[in-house]
Design an enzyme around this catalytic site. Structure first.
Site, short mmCIF file in Angstrom:
data_model
loop_
_atom_site.label_atom_id
_atom_site.label_comp_id
_atom_site.label_asym_id
_atom_site.label_seq_id
_atom_site.Cartn_x
_atom_site.Cartn_y
_atom_site.Cartn_z
N HIS A 1 -0.84 0.72 -9.60
CA HIS A 1 -1.58 -0.09 -8.61
C HIS A 1 -2.35 -1.23 -9.30
O HIS A 1 -3.57 -1.37 -9.13
CB HIS A 1 -2.54 0.78 -7.79
CG HIS A 1 -2.99 0.09 -6.52
ND1 HIS A 1 -3.31 0.75 -5.37
CD2 HIS A 1 -3.16 -1.23 -6.23
CE1 HIS A 1 -3.67 -0.11 -4.43
NE2 HIS A 1 -3.60 -1.34 -4.94
N ARG B 1 0.86 -1.19 0.00
CA ARG B 1 0.00 0.00 0.00
C ARG B 1 0.89 1.24 0.00
O ARG B 1 1.96 1.25 0.61
CB ARG B 1 -0.87 0.04 1.26
CG ARG B 1 -2.13 -0.80 1.18
CD ARG B 1 -3.17 -0.17 0.24
NE ARG B 1 -4.40 -0.95 0.19
CZ ARG B 1 -4.62 -1.96 -0.65
NH1 ARG B 1 -3.72 -2.33 -1.51
NH2 ARG B 1 -5.78 -2.60 -0.64
N1 LIG Z 1 -0.86 -3.79 -5.35
C1 LIG Z 1 -1.88 -4.61 -5.49
O1 LIG Z 1 -2.40 -4.80 -6.59
C2 LIG Z 1 -2.36 -5.38 -4.30
C3 LIG Z 1 -3.26 -6.44 -4.50
C4 LIG Z 1 -3.66 -7.20 -3.40
C5 LIG Z 1 -3.18 -6.89 -2.12
N2 LIG Z 1 -2.32 -5.85 -1.97
C6 LIG Z 1 -1.80 -5.54 -0.62
O2 LIG Z 1 -1.11 -6.67 -0.10
C7 LIG Z 1 -1.38 -6.78 1.29
C8 LIG Z 1 -1.09 -8.17 1.79
O3 LIG Z 1 -2.09 -9.07 1.34
P1 LIG Z 1 -2.21 -10.54 1.98
O4 LIG Z 1 -3.41 -11.19 1.39
O5 LIG Z 1 -0.90 -11.25 1.88
O6 LIG Z 1 -2.47 -10.16 3.51
P2 LIG Z 1 -2.44 -11.10 4.78
O7 LIG Z 1 -2.65 -12.53 4.39
O8 LIG Z 1 -3.36 -10.49 5.78
O9 LIG Z 1 -0.92 -10.99 5.30
C9 LIG Z 1 -0.42 -9.83 5.88
C10 LIG Z 1 0.99 -10.13 6.37
O10 LIG Z 1 1.53 -8.93 6.94
C11 LIG Z 1 2.00 -9.23 8.25
N3 LIG Z 1 1.85 -8.06 9.13
C12 LIG Z 1 0.75 -7.31 9.37
N4 LIG Z 1 1.01 -6.35 10.28
C13 LIG Z 1 2.31 -6.51 10.63
C14 LIG Z 1 3.18 -5.85 11.52
N5 LIG Z 1 2.75 -4.82 12.30
N6 LIG Z 1 4.45 -6.29 11.63
C15 LIG Z 1 4.90 -7.33 10.91
N7 LIG Z 1 4.13 -8.01 10.02
C16 LIG Z 1 2.85 -7.60 9.89
C17 LIG Z 1 1.12 -10.36 8.74
O11 LIG Z 1 1.76 -11.02 9.82
P3 LIG Z 1 1.07 -12.33 10.49
O12 LIG Z 1 1.25 -13.43 9.44
O13 LIG Z 1 1.88 -12.57 11.68
O14 LIG Z 1 -0.37 -12.00 10.73
C18 LIG Z 1 1.01 -11.20 7.47
O15 LIG Z 1 2.14 -12.03 7.33
C19 LIG Z 1 -2.86 -6.33 1.39
O16 LIG Z 1 -3.17 -5.90 2.69
C20 LIG Z 1 -2.93 -5.20 0.38
O17 LIG Z 1 -2.61 -3.99 1.04
C21 LIG Z 1 -1.90 -5.09 -3.02
#
Ligand SMILES: NC(=O)c1ccc[n+]([C@@H]2O[C@H](COP(=O)([O-])OP(=O)(O)OC[C@H]3O[C@@H](n4cnc5c(N)ncnc54)[C@H](OP(=O)(O)O)[C@@H]3O)[C@@H](O)[C@H]2O)c1
Length: 284
Positions: free
Chosen positions: A247, A199
């Site tokens: 994005h 993000r």
């Molecule tokens: N650019 C694009 O087109 C696009 C598309 C889709 C998503 N995204 C972004 O990608 C992000 C990740 O997606 P996802 O499905 O992989 O999310 P997810 O499954 O919720 O995973 C989030 C990861 O971040 C870690 N995390 C969260 N807060 C943290 C902190 N304070 N310190 C350290 N680690 C932390 C979590 O740790 P834990 O495993 O310990 O919970 C988890 O490993 C989304 O939230 C979105 O913003 C971007």
């Protein structure tokens, strides 16, 4: 299909992507909200968001597209493509020493559904891959770090930083001058590289620009920005070592995602179970 909703009382489930604040509060029979994306930061910013279960998208199509983006940009920097593209424009035939993937240390911030998949694929390509998450993890072939204590050692060993974190109160602005100066300066690529497809709110763009200008950061691939679309005045558009994408790193389209959500609704109706629920307290 919004804005033609018919009788709002007929709507049990809402499938949404960045709805206008207040729209969901006007659906009195709502049982659950499904976010047509992985990140829910914009939804949670709506103070009137109904207190019904909120599920986000976890989908193999989205993970595959994100891993394509990550692998492509890691390889682009690893294989020095920006340098070769500039040379081609000058009709300059000149090779440069090419390090092996195993000599390049990639670090993935966020080991969730997207980060873990990308890390696995980078590791298969031979990159020395590590990851950082909030809670402790164990992933085959990935050096796992976690929590505040794990951040510095994770950054210190990282040549290419891939950011796939959600934007929460704890992560906003995390990619700042301090973080960038903690990345490895002794790597075979001649300087660290940043790839952010998480993000825009995670990054302090003024700090990234300053780090690129001072050489603390060698290059960057950015898919997300503090303000989107990226304003014409941003120097990032023209920086020779920056790749800008709009994005769309993991732009799945609604149809493949809706199939999984229909399955979720069937299960919820029959058993009351919903997967991929957002923890509103944690913010993801
Ligand atoms: N650019 C694009 O087109 C696009 C598309 C889709 C998503 N995204 C972004 O990608 C992000 C990740 O997606 P996802 O499905 O992989 O999310 P997810 O499954 O919720 O995973 C989030 C990861 O971040 C870690 N995390 C969260 N807060 C943290 C902190 N304070 N310190 C350290 N680690 C932390 C979590 O740790 P834990 O495993 O310990 O919970 C988890 O490993 C989304 O939230 C979105 O913003 C971007």
């Amino acid at each position: 299909v919004w804005p033609d909703l018919g009788d709002p009382a007929d709507i049990d489930y809402a499938l949404v992507w960045m709805p206008e604040p207040g729209v969901l509060a006007n659906l009195p029979a709502l049982k659950a909200i499904f976010n047509l994306g992985a990140g829910v930061d914009h939804l949670l910013a709506d103070p009137s968001l109904p207190k019904v279960p909120l599920a986000r998208t976890v989908d193999p199509d989205m993970a595959m597209r994100m891993s394509e983006y990550v692998v492509f940009h890691v390889l682009l920097h690893h294989r020095q493509h920006l340098l070769y593209a500039a040379q081609q424009r000058r009709q300059q035939w000149q090779g440069h020493p090419q390090p092996a993937a195993s000599e390049v240390r990639v670090g993935v911030m966020g080991l969730g559904s997207l980060g873990a998949d990308a890390a696995r694929k980078l590791s298969l390509l031979g990159f020395a891959t590590a990851g950082w998450s909030r809670s402790e993890k164990s992933l085959a072939g990935i050096d796992c770090f976690h929590g505040t204590d794990g951040l510095k050692p994770f950054l210190n060993r990282t040549d290419i930083l891939v950011v796939l974190l959600p934007a929460t109160d704890r992560t906003k602005g995390i990619i700042d001058a301090r973080l960038l100066s903690s990345l490895a300066q002794d790597g075979v690529l001649g300087g660290p590289v940043l790839i952010n497809a998480g993000r825009g709110a995670l990054q302090v763009e003024a700090d990234i620009e300053a780090a690129l200008d001072s050489g603390t950061l060698k290059a960057a691939s950015l898919d997300v920005f503090e303000e989107e679309p990226l304003p014409p005045s941003s120097p990032l558009w023209h920086h020779p070592n920056v790749v800008v994408t709009p994005h769309n790193a993991a732009d799945s389209g609604a149809l493949p995602l809706c199939r999984g959500i229909l399955e979720q609704i069937r299960t919820f109706e029959s058993s009351g179970i919903l997967r991929h629920l957002v923890d509103r307290q944690r913010g993801y």
